[in-house]
Motif scaffolding. Structure first.
Motif, short mmCIF file in Angstrom:
data_model
loop_
_atom_site.label_atom_id
_atom_site.label_comp_id
_atom_site.label_asym_id
_atom_site.label_seq_id
_atom_site.Cartn_x
_atom_site.Cartn_y
_atom_site.Cartn_z
N LYS A 180 62.62 66.66 42.92
CA LYS A 180 64.39 66.71 41.75
C LYS A 180 64.25 69.09 43.16
CE LYS A 180 63.16 64.58 37.65
NZ LYS A 180 63.24 63.32 38.43
N LYS A 181 64.11 68.65 43.87
CA LYS A 181 63.88 69.47 44.71
C LYS A 181 65.66 69.92 45.65
CE LYS A 181 59.77 71.33 45.18
NZ LYS A 181 58.33 71.74 46.51
N LEU A 182 66.43 68.47 45.77
CA LEU A 182 67.19 67.97 46.93
C LEU A 182 68.47 67.65 45.78
CD1 LEU A 182 68.13 68.52 49.84
CD2 LEU A 182 67.59 65.74 50.21
N LYS A 183 70.05 67.17 45.64
CA LYS A 183 70.82 66.39 45.43
C LYS A 183 71.58 65.79 46.26
CE LYS A 183 73.59 70.17 43.80
NZ LYS A 183 74.22 70.33 42.77
N ILE A 184 71.78 64.31 46.06
CA ILE A 184 71.98 64.37 47.25
C ILE A 184 73.42 63.38 46.48
CG2 ILE A 184 72.99 61.90 48.81
CD1 ILE A 184 69.72 62.00 48.88
N ASP A 185 75.12 64.05 46.80
CA ASP A 185 76.14 63.67 46.06
C ASP A 185 77.65 63.65 47.05
OD1 ASP A 185 78.04 63.48 43.80
OD2 ASP A 185 78.30 65.35 44.18
N ALA A 186 77.30 61.58 46.60
CA ALA A 186 78.34 61.84 48.03
C ALA A 186 78.27 62.24 49.76
CB ALA A 186 79.82 62.20 46.96
N GLN A 187 77.47 61.58 49.96
CA GLN A 187 76.77 61.73 50.83
C GLN A 187 76.20 63.30 51.21
OE1 GLN A 187 75.50 59.67 52.79
NE2 GLN A 187 76.10 58.37 52.02
N ILE A 188 76.64 64.58 50.41
CA ILE A 188 76.60 66.04 50.71
C ILE A 188 75.52 66.09 49.86
CG2 ILE A 188 77.75 68.22 50.19
CD1 ILE A 188 79.21 66.69 52.20
N VAL A 189 74.04 66.96 51.21
CA VAL A 189 73.17 66.96 49.80
C VAL A 189 73.21 68.85 49.96
CG1 VAL A 189 71.79 65.24 51.18
CG2 VAL A 189 72.11 66.83 52.77
N ASN A 190 72.72 68.90 48.64
CA ASN A 190 72.03 70.70 48.64
C ASN A 190 70.97 70.55 47.46
OD1 ASN A 190 72.73 73.11 48.02
ND2 ASN A 190 74.97 72.77 47.05
N LEU A 191 70.89 72.13 47.83
CA LEU A 191 69.25 72.18 46.67
C LEU A 191 69.83 72.27 45.14
CD1 LEU A 191 67.63 75.20 48.90
CD2 LEU A 191 66.89 72.79 48.99
N THR A 192 69.10 71.80 44.70
CA THR A 192 69.40 72.13 43.06
C THR A 192 69.33 73.12 42.44
OG1 THR A 192 66.78 71.89 42.09
CG2 THR A 192 67.96 68.95 42.97
N ASP A 193 70.39 72.72 41.22
CA ASP A 193 70.29 74.59 40.87
C ASP A 193 69.17 75.70 40.93
OD1 ASP A 193 72.79 74.40 40.58
OD2 ASP A 193 72.81 73.94 38.80
N ALA A 194 68.01 74.68 40.38
CA ALA A 194 66.74 75.65 40.27
C ALA A 194 65.83 76.09 41.52
CB ALA A 194 65.62 74.40 39.29
N GLU A 195 66.43 75.13 42.64
CA GLU A 195 65.64 75.42 44.11
C GLU A 195 66.20 76.25 44.70
OE1 GLU A 195 62.85 74.89 45.77
OE2 GLU A 195 62.72 74.00 44.01
N ARG A 196 67.85 76.52 44.21
CA ARG A 196 68.75 77.09 44.77
C ARG A 196 68.75 79.06 44.74
NH1 ARG A 196 74.30 74.68 44.36
NH2 ARG A 196 74.22 75.13 42.47
#
Length: 171
Positions: free
Chosen positions: A148-164
């Motif tokens: 739960k440190k990374l989210k993958i949405d429509a082939q775009i990856v980003n840190l979760t809000d908490a990790e950012r």
């Protein structure tokens, strides 16, 4: 719609290939010309959905037909050659380095640091940006997503809000 390399035009092209794919798996080459077969192979190289359909169809068909069909050498050889080509092209056999849990952890750290510094990026661009093997990068991204440190949405990856929001480099 601009067609990118290694991408099919979703359902229209897939629908066009469906009957040829079925004929190919069943060994019925009555209407499957050499040109249609080459077009099918090219499509399978860029369409993960149809590649999966090929393997699913072959498994299903293999269970439903008699043993006699599978003894037709030409049909079996053609299908095996296509499956082997697709497996070589798309399975982890292309990994150039030994994958260990340490390598996955190191790569996960690189992903985390890159996204922390640069923000969201395309999953397909990520291996090049962090200078890591594509398969290892996907494994590591999966690990981060599971944690739960990374989210993958429509082939775009980003840190979760908490990790950012987290300012410490924890990996």
């Amino acid at each position: 719609m601009v067609k990118k390399k290694n991408q099919c035009q979703a359902t229209a092209e897939c629908s066009e290939m469906e009957m040829d794919l079925t004929d190919y798996v069943m060994g019925d080459t009555t209407f499957l010309t050499r040109e249609k077969e080459e077009k099918l192979f090219a499509h399978l190289r860029v369409c993960p959905k149809c590649r999966q359909d090929l393997f699913d169809w072959e498994d299903t068909f293999g269970m439903l037909v008699s043993k006699v069909h599978h003894e037709k050498l030409e049909t079996k050889q053609k299908l095996d050659a296509l499956k082997n080509m697709l497996k070589k092209e798309f399975l982890p056999s292309k990994v150039k380095e030994l994958i260990t849990i340490d390598k996955i952890g190191e790569t996960a750290g690189d992903i985390w640091k890159y996204l922390k510094k640069n923000g969201a990026t395309s999953l397909t661009d990520l291996p090049e940006k962090i200078k890591r093997d594509p398969y290892l990068t996907i494994l590591s991204a999966g690990w981060l997503a599971r944690e739960k440190k990374l989210k993958i949405d429509a082939q775009i990856v980003n840190l979760t809000d908490a990790e950012r929001k987290n300012t410490q480099l924890m990996i």
